[in-house]
Design a protein around this motif. Structure first.
Motif, mmCIF file in Angstrom:
data_model
loop_
_atom_site.group_PDB
_atom_site.id
_atom_site.type_symbol
_atom_site.label_atom_id
_atom_site.label_comp_id
_atom_site.label_asym_id
_atom_site.label_seq_id
_atom_site.Cartn_x
_atom_site.Cartn_y
_atom_site.Cartn_z
ATOM 1 N N ASN A 1 20.416 -24.549 19.758
ATOM 2 C CA ASN A 1 21.334 -24.300 20.875
ATOM 3 C C ASN A 1 22.126 -25.575 21.130
ATOM 4 O OD1 ASN A 1 22.606 -23.787 23.316
ATOM 5 N ND2 ASN A 1 20.857 -22.674 24.165
ATOM 6 N N ALA A 2 23.431 -25.523 20.896
ATOM 7 C CA ALA A 2 24.261 -26.712 21.078
ATOM 8 C C ALA A 2 24.179 -27.241 22.506
ATOM 9 C CB ALA A 2 25.712 -26.384 20.724
ATOM 10 N N ARG A 3 23.994 -26.324 23.467
ATOM 11 C CA ARG A 3 23.933 -26.763 24.867
ATOM 12 C C ARG A 3 22.761 -27.706 25.107
ATOM 13 N NH1 ARG A 3 23.809 -22.252 29.116
ATOM 14 N NH2 ARG A 3 22.130 -21.498 27.793
ATOM 15 N N ALA A 4 21.678 -27.546 24.343
ATOM 16 C CA ALA A 4 20.512 -28.410 24.524
ATOM 17 C C ALA A 4 20.874 -29.860 24.215
ATOM 18 C CB ALA A 4 19.363 -27.932 23.648
ATOM 19 N N TYR A 5 21.582 -30.067 23.121
ATOM 20 C CA TYR A 5 21.987 -31.433 22.769
ATOM 21 C C TYR A 5 23.088 -31.941 23.703
ATOM 22 C CZ TYR A 5 19.198 -31.045 18.549
ATOM 23 O OH TYR A 5 18.149 -30.912 17.682
ATOM 24 N N ALA A 6 23.993 -31.066 24.103
ATOM 25 C CA ALA A 6 25.043 -31.479 25.032
ATOM 26 C C ALA A 6 24.446 -31.938 26.359
ATOM 27 C CB ALA A 6 26.025 -30.331 25.257
ATOM 28 N N ARG A 7 23.435 -31.207 26.812
ATOM 29 C CA ARG A 7 22.809 -31.600 28.069
ATOM 30 C C ARG A 7 22.043 -32.914 27.914
ATOM 31 N NH1 ARG A 7 22.757 -28.750 32.881
ATOM 32 N NH2 ARG A 7 24.439 -27.706 31.774
ATOM 33 N N LYS A 8 21.405 -33.095 26.750
ATOM 34 C CA LYS A 8 20.722 -34.366 26.520
ATOM 35 C C LYS A 8 21.717 -35.525 26.519
ATOM 36 C CE LYS A 8 17.460 -36.814 23.563
ATOM 37 N NZ LYS A 8 16.555 -36.766 22.403
ATOM 38 N N SER A 9 22.928 -35.286 26.024
ATOM 39 C CA SER A 9 23.933 -36.357 26.028
ATOM 40 C C SER A 9 24.241 -36.815 27.448
ATOM 41 C CB SER A 9 25.215 -35.896 25.318
ATOM 42 O OG SER A 9 25.983 -35.005 26.111
ATOM 43 N N LEU A 10 24.270 -35.885 28.388
ATOM 44 C CA LEU A 10 24.511 -36.257 29.784
ATOM 45 C C LEU A 10 23.357 -37.085 30.336
ATOM 46 C CD1 LEU A 10 25.912 -32.849 31.061
ATOM 47 C CD2 LEU A 10 27.187 -34.998 30.946
ATOM 48 N N VAL A 11 22.141 -36.697 30.001
ATOM 49 C CA VAL A 11 20.975 -37.452 30.454
ATOM 50 C C VAL A 11 21.006 -38.859 29.872
ATOM 51 C CG1 VAL A 11 18.458 -37.579 30.404
ATOM 52 C CG2 VAL A 11 19.586 -35.384 30.784
ATOM 53 N N MET A 12 21.327 -38.977 28.581
ATOM 54 C CA MET A 12 21.387 -40.293 27.943
ATOM 55 C C MET A 12 22.474 -41.159 28.575
ATOM 56 S SD MET A 12 18.955 -40.360 25.679
ATOM 57 C CE MET A 12 18.056 -39.442 26.936
ATOM 58 N N LEU A 13 23.595 -40.547 28.948
ATOM 59 C CA LEU A 13 24.656 -41.302 29.615
ATOM 60 C C LEU A 13 24.152 -41.859 30.939
ATOM 61 C CD1 LEU A 13 27.716 -42.077 29.677
ATOM 62 C CD2 LEU A 13 28.112 -39.929 30.893
ATOM 63 N N LEU A 14 23.452 -41.050 31.714
ATOM 64 C CA LEU A 14 22.930 -41.515 33.002
ATOM 65 C C LEU A 14 21.871 -42.588 32.832
ATOM 66 C CD1 LEU A 14 22.704 -38.050 34.786
ATOM 67 C CD2 LEU A 14 24.214 -39.941 35.431
ATOM 68 N N LEU A 15 21.168 -42.577 31.702
ATOM 69 C CA LEU A 15 20.156 -43.592 31.421
ATOM 70 C C LEU A 15 20.752 -44.850 30.779
ATOM 71 C CD1 LEU A 15 17.210 -41.379 30.115
ATOM 72 C CD2 LEU A 15 17.336 -42.626 32.276
ATOM 73 N N ARG A 16 22.087 -44.888 30.646
ATOM 74 C CA ARG A 16 22.795 -46.014 30.036
ATOM 75 C C ARG A 16 22.422 -46.184 28.563
ATOM 76 N NH1 ARG A 16 23.259 -44.845 35.309
ATOM 77 N NH2 ARG A 16 24.424 -46.400 36.506
ATOM 78 N N ARG A 17 21.999 -45.111 27.922
ATOM 79 C CA ARG A 17 21.677 -45.126 26.493
ATOM 80 C C ARG A 17 22.871 -44.541 25.738
ATOM 81 N NH1 ARG A 17 15.550 -42.948 25.896
ATOM 82 N NH2 ARG A 17 16.337 -42.695 23.774
#
Length: 248
Positions: A101-117
């Protein structure tokens, strides 16, 4: 409708009340349906009800820990509220359950952005696009990540892949101009944002002045979304673009 097509505060409040009634009815019909509480969490988000947002998110997770739609919202909610490690665990759980599911990776990208990763955010966007390309919002995450890695040219290439009137593109381009010493470019983008979207962009406007290292203007800019109760303020604690004024 209340989120995406706001007219005035009275109408938005009416639409959110109607949404809440439907979600609570769903919870009555199926008391163990986590999706009903995920909907209530989204309504709380739009009301700037942080306590309700967290409570309903936790309830949704407790009832439906394997529902991809519940996990999608919960991952970014937890990260946005400062519980980044929990948000990352939820995002990884979603990928484990629904790895195509592409949305799973897209959502992880948002989490990584908030974590400054930021490199991890860019990689998550790449994985999402490899599965199902074509969602311009992902380019905004990649663009923001490149910008925060100090590579504005790569950031602008990502923003340029989005529609010219996309609010995320306009916000990103304004921030890129501000961070590279081009306040006139930032002002042009902001003027276009105001022309196209008006007061519905109050929070997006507010994250641009901090990039200009003008703290007085930055805090003054936050007054408008506060007066309008813009849901974007939920991200005050973790928004990467507020870091320049976070110590004040």
């Amino acid at each position: 409708i209340a989120e995406n097509f706001p007219t005035d505060a009275v109408e938005v409040a009416r639409q959110l009340a109607e949404a809440e009634a439907a979600a609570r009815r769903a919870a009555e019909i199926a008391p163990r349906l986590g999706a009903a509480h995920a909907a209530l969490a989204r309504i709380a988000y739009n009301r700037l009800d942080l306590v309700g947002l967290l409570r309903e998110t936790e309830m949704a997770l407790a009832l439906s820990p394997d529902d991809p739609d519940v996990l999608l919202d919960a991952s970014t909610t937890m990260a946005t509220l400062g519980r980044g490690d929990e948000g990352m665990r939820i995002a990884d759980r979603l990928i484990t359950l629904d790895g195509l599911n592409a949305r799973a990776y897209a959502r992880k990208s948002l989490v990584m952005l908030l974590l400054r990763r930021y490199p991890d955010a860019i990689e998550a966007v790449r994985r999402a696009n490899a599965i199902a390309p074509g969602n311009p919002a992902r380019n905004a995450v990649a663009g923001d990540s490149w910008l925060l890695l100090g590579q504005p040219d790569k950031a602008r290439l990502e923003y340029a892949k989005m529609p010219a009137d996309d609010y995320l593109r306009l916000t990103g381009e304004a921030i890129a101009s501000a961070r590279t010493g081009n306040p006139r470019g930032a002002e042009r983008s902001m003027a276009q944002m105001g022309e196209l979207y008006g007061s519905s962009m109050a929070y997006q406007f507010a994250v641009i002045p901090p990039q200009l290292h003008d703290k007085n203007r930055a805090f003054a800019a936050l007054d408008k979304p506060l007066a309008l109760r813009d849901p974007g303020l939920v991200g005050l604690k973790t928004d990467v673009f507020l870091d320049p004024v976070r110590d004040d």
